[in-house]
Design a protein around this motif. Structure first.
Motif, mmCIF file in Angstrom:
data_model
loop_
_atom_site.group_PDB
_atom_site.id
_atom_site.type_symbol
_atom_site.label_atom_id
_atom_site.label_comp_id
_atom_site.label_asym_id
_atom_site.label_seq_id
_atom_site.Cartn_x
_atom_site.Cartn_y
_atom_site.Cartn_z
ATOM 1 N N PRO A 1 -33.102 29.236 -12.226
ATOM 2 C CA PRO A 1 -33.921 30.415 -12.526
ATOM 3 C C PRO A 1 -33.160 31.582 -13.140
ATOM 4 N N VAL A 2 -31.829 31.591 -13.069
ATOM 5 C CA VAL A 2 -31.084 32.720 -13.632
ATOM 6 C C VAL A 2 -30.315 32.342 -14.892
ATOM 7 N N GLY A 3 -30.328 31.089 -15.287
ATOM 8 C CA GLY A 3 -29.798 30.700 -16.592
ATOM 9 C C GLY A 3 -28.298 30.675 -16.735
ATOM 10 N N VAL A 4 -27.534 30.486 -15.670
ATOM 11 C CA VAL A 4 -26.075 30.401 -15.789
ATOM 12 C C VAL A 4 -25.676 28.945 -16.006
ATOM 13 N N MET A 5 -25.031 28.675 -17.142
ATOM 14 C CA MET A 5 -24.678 27.318 -17.546
ATOM 15 C C MET A 5 -23.164 27.137 -17.496
ATOM 16 N N ARG A 6 -22.731 25.972 -17.014
ATOM 17 C CA ARG A 6 -21.294 25.676 -16.968
ATOM 18 C C ARG A 6 -20.895 24.938 -18.237
ATOM 19 N N MET A 7 -20.029 25.575 -19.022
ATOM 20 C CA MET A 7 -19.514 24.964 -20.248
ATOM 21 C C MET A 7 -18.003 24.995 -20.183
ATOM 22 N N GLY A 8 -17.410 23.914 -19.653
ATOM 23 C CA GLY A 8 -15.979 23.903 -19.402
ATOM 24 C C GLY A 8 -15.642 24.926 -18.341
ATOM 25 N N ASP A 9 -14.731 25.843 -18.673
ATOM 26 C CA ASP A 9 -14.344 26.890 -17.726
ATOM 27 C C ASP A 9 -15.172 28.157 -17.888
ATOM 28 N N VAL A 10 -16.167 28.105 -18.746
ATOM 29 C CA VAL A 10 -16.959 29.294 -19.061
ATOM 30 C C VAL A 10 -18.329 29.203 -18.399
ATOM 31 N N GLY B 1 -24.348 32.816 -19.504
ATOM 32 C CA GLY B 1 -25.698 33.224 -19.144
ATOM 33 C C GLY B 1 -26.609 33.029 -20.344
ATOM 34 N N ASP B 2 -27.555 32.109 -20.231
ATOM 35 C CA ASP B 2 -28.437 31.794 -21.352
ATOM 36 C C ASP B 2 -29.655 32.719 -21.334
ATOM 37 N N VAL B 3 -29.905 33.356 -22.465
ATOM 38 C CA VAL B 3 -31.051 34.238 -22.654
ATOM 39 C C VAL B 3 -31.735 33.775 -23.927
ATOM 40 N N ILE B 4 -33.005 33.461 -23.861
ATOM 41 C CA ILE B 4 -33.677 32.853 -25.008
ATOM 42 C C ILE B 4 -34.613 33.855 -25.680
ATOM 43 N N ARG C 1 -25.416 38.951 -12.625
ATOM 44 C CA ARG C 1 -25.222 39.005 -11.175
ATOM 45 C C ARG C 1 -24.934 37.634 -10.581
ATOM 46 N N ALA C 2 -25.440 36.587 -11.232
ATOM 47 C CA ALA C 2 -25.229 35.228 -10.732
ATOM 48 C C ALA C 2 -23.901 34.628 -11.190
ATOM 49 N N GLY C 3 -23.113 35.424 -11.931
ATOM 50 C CA GLY C 3 -21.757 34.972 -12.245
ATOM 51 C C GLY C 3 -21.466 34.671 -13.696
ATOM 52 N N ALA C 4 -22.381 34.937 -14.600
ATOM 53 C CA ALA C 4 -22.119 34.685 -16.022
ATOM 54 C C ALA C 4 -20.952 35.543 -16.494
ATOM 55 N N THR C 5 -20.002 34.915 -17.180
ATOM 56 C CA THR C 5 -18.848 35.642 -17.708
ATOM 57 C C THR C 5 -19.019 35.982 -19.190
ATOM 58 N N MET C 6 -20.047 35.441 -19.816
ATOM 59 C CA MET C 6 -20.461 35.842 -21.153
ATOM 60 C C MET C 6 -21.934 35.480 -21.311
ATOM 61 N N LEU C 7 -22.574 35.991 -22.353
ATOM 62 C CA LEU C 7 -23.997 35.754 -22.562
ATOM 63 C C LEU C 7 -24.228 35.103 -23.926
ATOM 64 N N ALA C 8 -25.198 34.193 -23.954
ATOM 65 C CA ALA C 8 -25.647 33.593 -25.204
ATOM 66 C C ALA C 8 -27.122 33.916 -25.380
#
Length: 562
Positions: A418-427, A430-433, A448-455
């Motif tokens: 529900p919050v869109g945080v995706m694991r891509m390797g070590d990154v 945060g997915d925002v569409i 807040r859920a831990g995304a270190t960057m946003l797409a």
């Protein structure tokens, strides 16, 4: 000469003599007199002057937004509406706000109707203008609130924040486009987003505009009263307004992070712009696959650095890769060639008769990921764009409603990631569409859920060569500052951009071109003040403004009774 007689001739101070001087006979008794009294307009010329000022001010405000992008004009537009509404009744204030809002939105969002006709564009502009009408009904009270200039500024700024808060939530989840904050991506005020989010930026712009209005009104009144020192007040208002707009320059913004990652964003382009981009879905997928393979070749020859992650836009694959083996094979080949996890924007069939706008992490050698850290379904499908509410009712006005043959389901209903945080390797991305970038809470939830960057995955093909894409890019820049995160705004057709946590665009594509943006960006785990405090600045500013307006009205009523 009194202040009300000069600047507020519409507040019950007009006389038959004034009407005669204006060349207009006094209104006859009865219903017409009551109607004119409710609008408090002493002459037709004064009423039209205010209406013209409101309309021109709405036009000026639209010039501040991307496309024209003269951001200092935002407070000028606010000032015009503040002056127009000074000293009028609630009803006439509402009319002025509506005229202001209608001109503003008709100029800001013509892209709504570029391929579906004028009706949706005009209908949405009218709907949004109604919120400005509500604010316009209350703005006259801002000039009368107790507390002097600080009270005026708090009420005026707070009413703008409150209007944007309601407009961005209701109905159908709201439409936050056109917030004052979204005109400020290049301005010093953008830095305020790191403290109080987009609402604080809007508040600062509104306060600045109100200071301009206060300086002009009080200065004009002083001149008419021959109080010559008061002639300096316009200059004071301008100086204070500039001071407010420049406050953000004092706020340090991050340019580094805990680590970095190399990102590649693939803008594949479409064969043709327009609503029929879906009929080109295989060509669109092929474009993104071929551009990714070409990047892999440049990496192999040393022309490009090896990316850690690769991002594709929304609608990069409108062929469901879960049920179409050919599409899945093409995406797998691209991921394997570039040897990096790939975020794919896809339209997925189901559940049932619905479809879902989905981000899927595709890993080399593994294929489509599963689980909460590998898929995200758009939580806020766009009403009238991705699903049709009250279909049978709106079909009475246009058969275009049936262009949406299947409604998109919300990720909130599926409860998948529900919050869109995706694991891509070590990154942690945060997915925002698409339009989700305009909604404060959706972006904040990912951080807040831990995304270190946003797409920000988006598809602007349905809006042609309009300002929609650059308006959206500006929103992504505000989100970068607000969240303290690097943001990649990647579109099928542009304008795409890679944005640092301070809002700086380091790579940017053109419109309707195939391009691959590459950059090394910082990854951050520290949360900004804005992320931590969430909606509180918005609610507090709105509540204070409404409370002061209601309190002033109550005091005035009690005074009249006594």
């Amino acid at each position: 000469m009194s202040d009300s007689a000069v600047v507020e001739p519409g507040v019950g101070t007009s006389t038959s003599r004034e009407a005669d001087q204006a060349g207009i006979a006094p209104p006859p008794p009865g219903r017409l007199r009551r109607l004119r009294g409710s609008f408090r307009t002493p002459s037709g010329r004064l009423a039209w002057a205010r209406l013209v000022l409101a309309g021109v001010s709405g036009f000026v405000l639209h010039l501040a937004f991307p496309g024209i992008d003269i951001w200092p004009l935002a407070p000028v537009g606010v000032a015009g509406l503040a002056i127009a509404t000074r000293g009028v009744s609630k009803k006439f204030g509402a009319l002025l706000g509506f005229v202001f809002g209608l001109v503003f939105f008709l100029r800001l969002i013509p892209w709504i109707g570029i391929y579906v006709g004028a009706l949706p564009w005009i209908a949405l502009s009218i709907t949004e203008a109604l919120y400005l009408a509500g604010m316009g009904a209350l703005l006259p009270r801002a000039w009368k609130v107790r507390g002097g200039v600080p009270g005026l500024l708090l009420v005026s700024g707070g009413l703008w924040v409150a209007q944007e808060a309601v407009r961005g939530r209701w109905p159908f989840g709201g439409f936050p486009w056109g917030r004052l904050a979204f005109s400020q991506a290049d301005a010093p005020t953008a830095a305020l987003a790191s403290i109080g989010g987009a609402p604080l930026v809007s508040f600062a712009v509104a306060v600045s505009g109100t200071l301009l209005a206060w300086g002009l009104v009080t200065g004009f009144t002083a001149l008419r009263s021959r109080a010559l020192p008061g002639a300096l007040l316009p200059a004071v208002g301008v100086a204070l307004a500039l001071g407010v707009m420049g406050l953000g320059a004092l706020i340090p913004l991050p340019t580094d992070g805990d680590s970095t990652t190399r990102v590649a964003a693939v803008q594949g382009n479409v064969p043709r712009a327009g609503l029929d981009f879906n009929s080109q879905r295989r060509a669109v997928l092929d474009n993104h696959v071929s551009a990714t393979r070409a990047l892999a070749q440049r990496v192999a020859t040393g022309e490009s650095e090896q990316p850690d992650i690769v991002l594709w836009p929304e609608n990069a694959s409108d062929i469901d890769p879960y049920i179409n083996a050919d599409a899945a094979g093409e995406i797998s080949d691209a991921a394997d060639a570039i040897d990096a996890p790939l975020l794919v924007g896809a339209v997925v069939q189901g559940p049932g008769d619905y479809v879902s706008n989905t981000g899927i992490v595709w890993r080399p050698g593994e294929g489509a990921g599963t689980g909460d850290d590998s898929t995200y379904v758009k939580r806020h499908p766009a009403p009238f764009g991705e699903y049709m509410p009250y279909r049978s009712f709106f079909r009475l006005f246009s058969d275009k409603v049936d262009l949406i043959s299947k409604d998109f389901v919300s990720g909130d209903e599926l409860r998948d990631n529900p919050v869109g945080v995706m694991r891509m390797g070590d990154v942690k991305v945060g997915d925002v569409i698409c339009f989700e970038v305009a909604y404060d809470g959706l972006v904040r939830d990912s951080v807040r859920a831990g995304a270190t960057m946003l797409a920000v995955q988006t598809n602007n093909a349905t809006f042609g060569l309009t300002d929609e894409s650059v308006q959206q890019l500006a929103q992504s820049r505000i989100r970068a500052v607000e969240s303290g995160r690097s943001v990649v705004n990647i579109s099928t057709v542009g304008v795409s951009g890679i944005i640092l946590p301070d809002g700086t665009v380091v790579e940017r594509s053109g419109h309707f071109t195939q391009d691959v943006l590459e950059a090394t960006v910082p990854l951050r785990t520290e949360q900004t003040i804005a992320t931590r405090v969430g909606e509180w600045p918005e609610w507090i500013l709105s509540a204070l403004a409404i409370g002061l307006v209601l309190g002033t009205a109550l005091i005035a009523r009690r005074t009249q009774i006594s």
